[in-house]
Write a protein that holds these residues in place. Structure first.
Motif, short mmCIF file in Angstrom:
data_model
loop_
_atom_site.label_atom_id
_atom_site.label_comp_id
_atom_site.label_asym_id
_atom_site.label_seq_id
_atom_site.Cartn_x
_atom_site.Cartn_y
_atom_site.Cartn_z
N ARG A 77 0.86 -1.19 0.00
CA ARG A 77 0.00 0.00 0.00
C ARG A 77 0.89 1.23 0.00
NH1 ARG A 77 -3.70 2.31 4.93
NH2 ARG A 77 -4.79 3.94 3.76
N VAL A 78 0.64 2.13 -0.94
CA VAL A 78 1.40 3.37 -1.06
C VAL A 78 0.42 4.53 -1.06
CG1 VAL A 78 3.05 4.69 -2.44
CG2 VAL A 78 3.17 2.19 -2.41
N PHE A 79 0.70 5.57 -0.26
CA PHE A 79 -0.18 6.72 -0.18
C PHE A 79 0.66 7.99 -0.15
CE2 PHE A 79 0.37 4.80 4.03
CZ PHE A 79 1.04 5.80 4.69
N GLY A 80 -0.01 9.11 -0.34
CA GLY A 80 0.68 10.40 -0.30
C GLY A 80 -0.22 11.51 -0.82
N PRO A 81 0.32 12.73 -0.93
CA PRO A 81 1.61 13.16 -0.38
C PRO A 81 1.48 13.52 1.11
CG PRO A 81 0.61 14.93 -1.63
CD PRO A 81 -0.32 13.76 -1.73
N PRO A 82 2.60 13.51 1.89
CA PRO A 82 3.90 12.98 1.49
C PRO A 82 3.83 11.47 1.36
CG PRO A 82 3.91 13.52 3.81
CD PRO A 82 2.60 14.01 3.28
N THR A 83 4.72 10.92 0.55
CA THR A 83 4.65 9.51 0.19
C THR A 83 5.06 8.62 1.36
OG1 THR A 83 5.16 10.08 -2.09
CG2 THR A 83 5.46 7.79 -1.45
N GLY A 84 4.28 7.60 1.56
CA GLY A 84 4.55 6.59 2.57
C GLY A 84 3.82 5.32 2.20
N GLY A 85 3.96 4.30 3.02
CA GLY A 85 3.25 3.07 2.73
C GLY A 85 3.62 1.97 3.68
N GLU A 86 3.10 0.79 3.35
CA GLU A 86 3.37 -0.38 4.16
C GLU A 86 3.31 -1.62 3.28
OE1 GLU A 86 0.37 0.19 7.09
OE2 GLU A 86 -1.16 -0.85 5.92
N ALA A 87 4.15 -2.57 3.56
CA ALA A 87 4.19 -3.84 2.85
C ALA A 87 3.95 -4.96 3.85
CB ALA A 87 5.53 -4.03 2.14
N THR A 88 3.04 -5.84 3.51
CA THR A 88 2.70 -6.96 4.40
C THR A 88 3.06 -8.27 3.71
OG1 THR A 88 0.89 -5.71 5.39
CG2 THR A 88 0.85 -8.09 5.66
N VAL A 89 3.78 -9.12 4.43
CA VAL A 89 4.20 -10.41 3.90
C VAL A 89 3.53 -11.51 4.72
CG1 VAL A 89 6.16 -11.93 3.41
CG2 VAL A 89 6.40 -9.45 3.15
N HIS A 90 2.91 -12.46 4.01
CA HIS A 90 2.24 -13.57 4.67
C HIS A 90 2.88 -14.87 4.22
CE1 HIS A 90 -1.09 -15.88 6.41
NE2 HIS A 90 -1.06 -16.62 5.30
N LEU A 91 3.49 -15.59 5.17
CA LEU A 91 4.15 -16.87 4.89
C LEU A 91 3.52 -17.93 5.77
CD1 LEU A 91 7.88 -15.67 4.80
CD2 LEU A 91 6.42 -16.19 2.84
N TRP A 92 2.64 -18.69 5.17
CA TRP A 92 1.97 -19.78 5.87
C TRP A 92 1.28 -19.24 7.12
CZ3 TRP A 92 4.75 -25.06 7.14
CH2 TRP A 92 3.77 -26.05 7.39
N PHE A 93 1.87 -19.48 8.30
CA PHE A 93 1.25 -19.03 9.55
C PHE A 93 1.93 -17.80 10.13
CE2 PHE A 93 4.40 -22.32 10.36
CZ PHE A 93 5.23 -21.73 11.30
N ILE A 94 2.86 -17.20 9.37
CA ILE A 94 3.56 -16.02 9.85
C ILE A 94 3.18 -14.83 8.97
CG2 ILE A 94 5.83 -14.97 10.25
CD1 ILE A 94 6.96 -17.76 10.61
N GLU A 95 2.91 -13.69 9.60
CA GLU A 95 2.58 -12.48 8.85
C GLU A 95 3.22 -11.28 9.54
OE1 GLU A 95 -1.42 -11.82 7.02
OE2 GLU A 95 -1.46 -10.09 8.38
N PHE A 96 3.89 -10.43 8.78
CA PHE A 96 4.50 -9.23 9.35
C PHE A 96 4.38 -8.08 8.36
CE2 PHE A 96 7.72 -11.73 7.20
CZ PHE A 96 8.40 -10.80 6.41
#
Length: 657
Positions: free
Chosen positions: A372-391
């Motif tokens: 997810r990317v938003f702005g301005p000012p530009t920022g965002g977040e990336a979420t990774v899901h691996l089986w039973f782990i998510e960060f």
């Protein structure tokens, strides 16, 4: 011949292939203040030509209630009439007096509108078999019938079924419903399939269209939607989706609002209650029974934002094994002020079920990522899901910490150009708005019988003044400047008018003040980086202008004094007529120039420098000959002014010389 089910009357049925005739005349109960419904239906089918006629007379049951009546007829044929480029395959006509016709609530219901269905198959109104009693019940019975009695209302409908090049087939129906809910509608369905006439089809598109105008409600809507019969490549690959353009104006509470949507809206967008919600554009494809593929897309524009996106979903299922792939993108872009929020997501997974003795185990493995990317000012977040782990990993600016307000220079770029910020519109009484009088482009040439003009502003007005008055003649509300996070701001507007340089007293004119809705994203309050709440996209009843109408002309009570000299004439010799009634016209032919060009030509030439020089030369020649001309004016500005105000219509002109 028999008695119709559930009512009193008579039913007639005759079938001798290929001719089929069925009809009924029956009496059915009606709701107060009506006593009963006397209705009749006739269905005819010859194999190539189908026809229907339906009508009802609603008997009043209380004093002062007028009877209601309606009638509708349709005629269709498998073989069209006319050349192949355009053939007529059916016609329909209906009307109702003291009657109301219910139009489809949305474009998805157009395909079921009975009068449109009748253009293709009149018997289909009553379902399979073409039961005439069921036809009448479908139209007039139920909690919300298609046709119902309504005092002092009327409707008329006309339809046409057609084909183009024997490839595109269509049905269209125009309807007008009078009364408090005045509505003008155009409904239609168009279809095409490729290849035409083959046993295996590779594509078919069937689209329902609805155009509705409600002048008293201040609403205009144009919608289209694919029907469930649409597919591409394979009949199992079904197409879906709809589009709409809705505009609210004038008497509507939502006046000034609009929406254009193809396939719906952003998932996080809170749709206002008065917005139509079309079906997502997309397809659903069932491949070999164990693989399904679905896709969707959307695009929408509102007064404050634009949004678009799409997705893909692939599912596999075989016995105890299941796998999937999902991907999507959603974008929400706000332009007043500019802001964006874009999200991308992908997930892949597999699930297996294993049976061990009497126990079934389910094992699921899924890997996914979203950005997810938003702005301005530009920022965002990336979420990774691996089986039973998510960060989640955050980067750039935080959404809630951004200062998204604009300064004055940035806000000015969002306003219309200076020439359109305040607009002046001349109305009835204008003769010409060209360069007249002192040559100013802003001067108007108007009739002395009366004149109207309107002043409107793109900025809400807090105080509106006429002439040089010290007190405002009308007050508006304080307003906000949302992109700058300003509240309680004010603006003033002063309207003055001059006639040949002298001020005109506008306080004596009739003033009609204009109040309209303005965008919340510009003139409301709240955070610039957030969309207005549903139903709050407009700020209503804002003072934006005034319409001014001049007082009526004051006519004198008499013609005034007329002396005998004004009525004198020169005597003529008896029998002498200076004109020959049979003579042919001679000389140049008069011409009428367009618009105010004739008056402008006179004003430009009557006191032009070349004319002054010619008059001076003539005056010198007459003086030399001994003629006393007295004091002469070399310039004749009075004639210029007279030419601009004396003519009530453009005169005919002939070339001089």
């Amino acid at each position: 011949m028999g008695v119709p089910d559930g009512g009193e009357g008579v039913t007639v049925s005759y079938r001798a292939s290929p001719l089929s005739v069925t009809g009924t005349f029956t009496q059915q109960p009606a709701s107060p203040p009506y006593r009963s419904v006397l209705g009749g239906v006739l269905l005819v089918d010859t194999g190539t030509i189908t026809g229907s006629a339906v009508g009802a007379y609603v008997v009043p049951g209380e004093a002062g209630t007028q009877p209601s009546v309606f009638a509708f007829g349709a005629l269709g044929s498998d073989k069209g009439i006319g050349p192949p480029p355009f053939q007529v395959r059916g016609v329909a006509l209906g009307l109702g007096w003291n009657s109301r016709l219910r139009l489809p609530e949305d474009v998805e219901a157009v395909a079921d509108f009975p009068f449109l269905v009748a253009l293709d198959d009149p018997g289909a109104i009553g379902g399979a078999g073409g039961d005439p009693v069921e036809v009448l019940r479908t139209l007039t019975a139920g909690e919300d019938p298609w046709v119902r009695p309504a005092q002092d209302e009327a409707w008329v409908a006309a339809g046409l079924a057609f084909s183009c090049f024997d490839t595109v087939f269509g049905r269209a129906l125009a309807a007008v419903q009078t009364g408090p809910d005045l509505a003008i509608a155009l409904l239609g369905i168009g279809s095409a399939e490729l290849p035409r006439g083959a046993s295996k089809k590779f594509a078919k598109a069937e689209i329902a269209i609805e155009a509705v105008l409600k002048p008293k409600a201040g609403e205009m809507r144009l919608s289209a939607a694919l029907t469930p019969a649409s597919f591409v490549i394979d009949p199992n690959c079904r197409l879906r989706g709809g589009a709409t353009l809705s505009i609210w104006y004038g008497p509507s509470e939502q006046a000034g609002d609009f929406v254009l949507s193809l396939g719906g809206y952003h998932p996080n967008y809170k749709v206002p209650a008065h917005y139509p919600v079309p079906t997502r554009l997309g397809f659903d494809w069932d491949l070999a029974g164990n693989v399904t593929v679905s896709g969707n897309a959307y695009f929408a524009v509102t007064p404050s934002a634009v949004m678009l996106g799409g997705g893909l979903d692939v599912q596999f299922h075989s016995g105890m094994l299941r796998a999937w792939l999902t991907a999507g993108v959603d974008a929400l872009i706000q332009w007043k002020p500019f802001a964006f929020d874009v999200g991308i997501r992908v997930r892949v997974g597999v699930q297996a079920r294993v049976k061990i003795l009497f126990v079934t185990l389910s094992i699921t493995i899924e890997v996914g990522v979203s950005l997810r990317v938003f702005g301005p000012p530009t920022g965002g977040e990336a979420t990774v899901h691996l089986w039973f782990i998510e960060f989640t990993i955050r980067f750039g600016a935080r959404r809630d910490s951004a200062d998204d307000r604009l300064d004055w220079e940035g806000f000015k770029e969002m306003l219309p150009p200076p020439d359109n910020l305040v607009r002046i519109h001349p109305g009835p009484g204008l003769i010409s708005d060209g360069a007249v009088g002192d040559g100013s482009d802003e001067a108007w040439l108007v009739t002395s019988a009366g004149f109207t003009f309107t002043v409107d502003s793109a900025v809400p007005i807090t105080e509106l003044y006429l002439d040089s008055a010290n007190a405002p003649t009308e007050r508006g509300d304080r307003f906000g400047v949302r992109p700058m996070r300003e509240t309680g701001r004010t603006s003033t507007q002063r309207v003055t008018l001059a006639l040949e340089g002298a001020p005109v007293l506008l306080s004596a004119w009739d003033a009609e003040y204009q109040r309209t809705a303005v965008p919340q994203s510009l003139w409301g309050t709240g955070s610039p980086g957030q969309l207005p709440s549903p139903g709050g996209q407009l700020v209503h009843e804002q003072l934006t202008g005034v319409r001014l109408v001049s007082p009526a002309a004051e006519n004198g009570a008499s013609t005034g004094y007329i002396s005998a000299e004004h009525l004198a004439f020169d005597p003529m010799e008896p029998g002498t007529v200076p004109l020959d009634a049979d003579a042919e016209p001679t000389g140049p032919i008069p011409r009428r120039l367009p618009g105010g060009e004739a008056i402008g030509r006179i004003a430009d030439t009557v006191d032009a420098p070349s004319q002054r020089a010619a008059r001076s030369a003539l005056a010198d020649a007459l003086t030399t000959a001994g003629v006393d001309l007295g004091t002469l004016d070399e310039a004749l500005p009075g004639y210029v002014r007279a030419s601009q105000i004396s003519f009530t219509a453009a005169p005919l002109l002939v070339p001089a010389g």
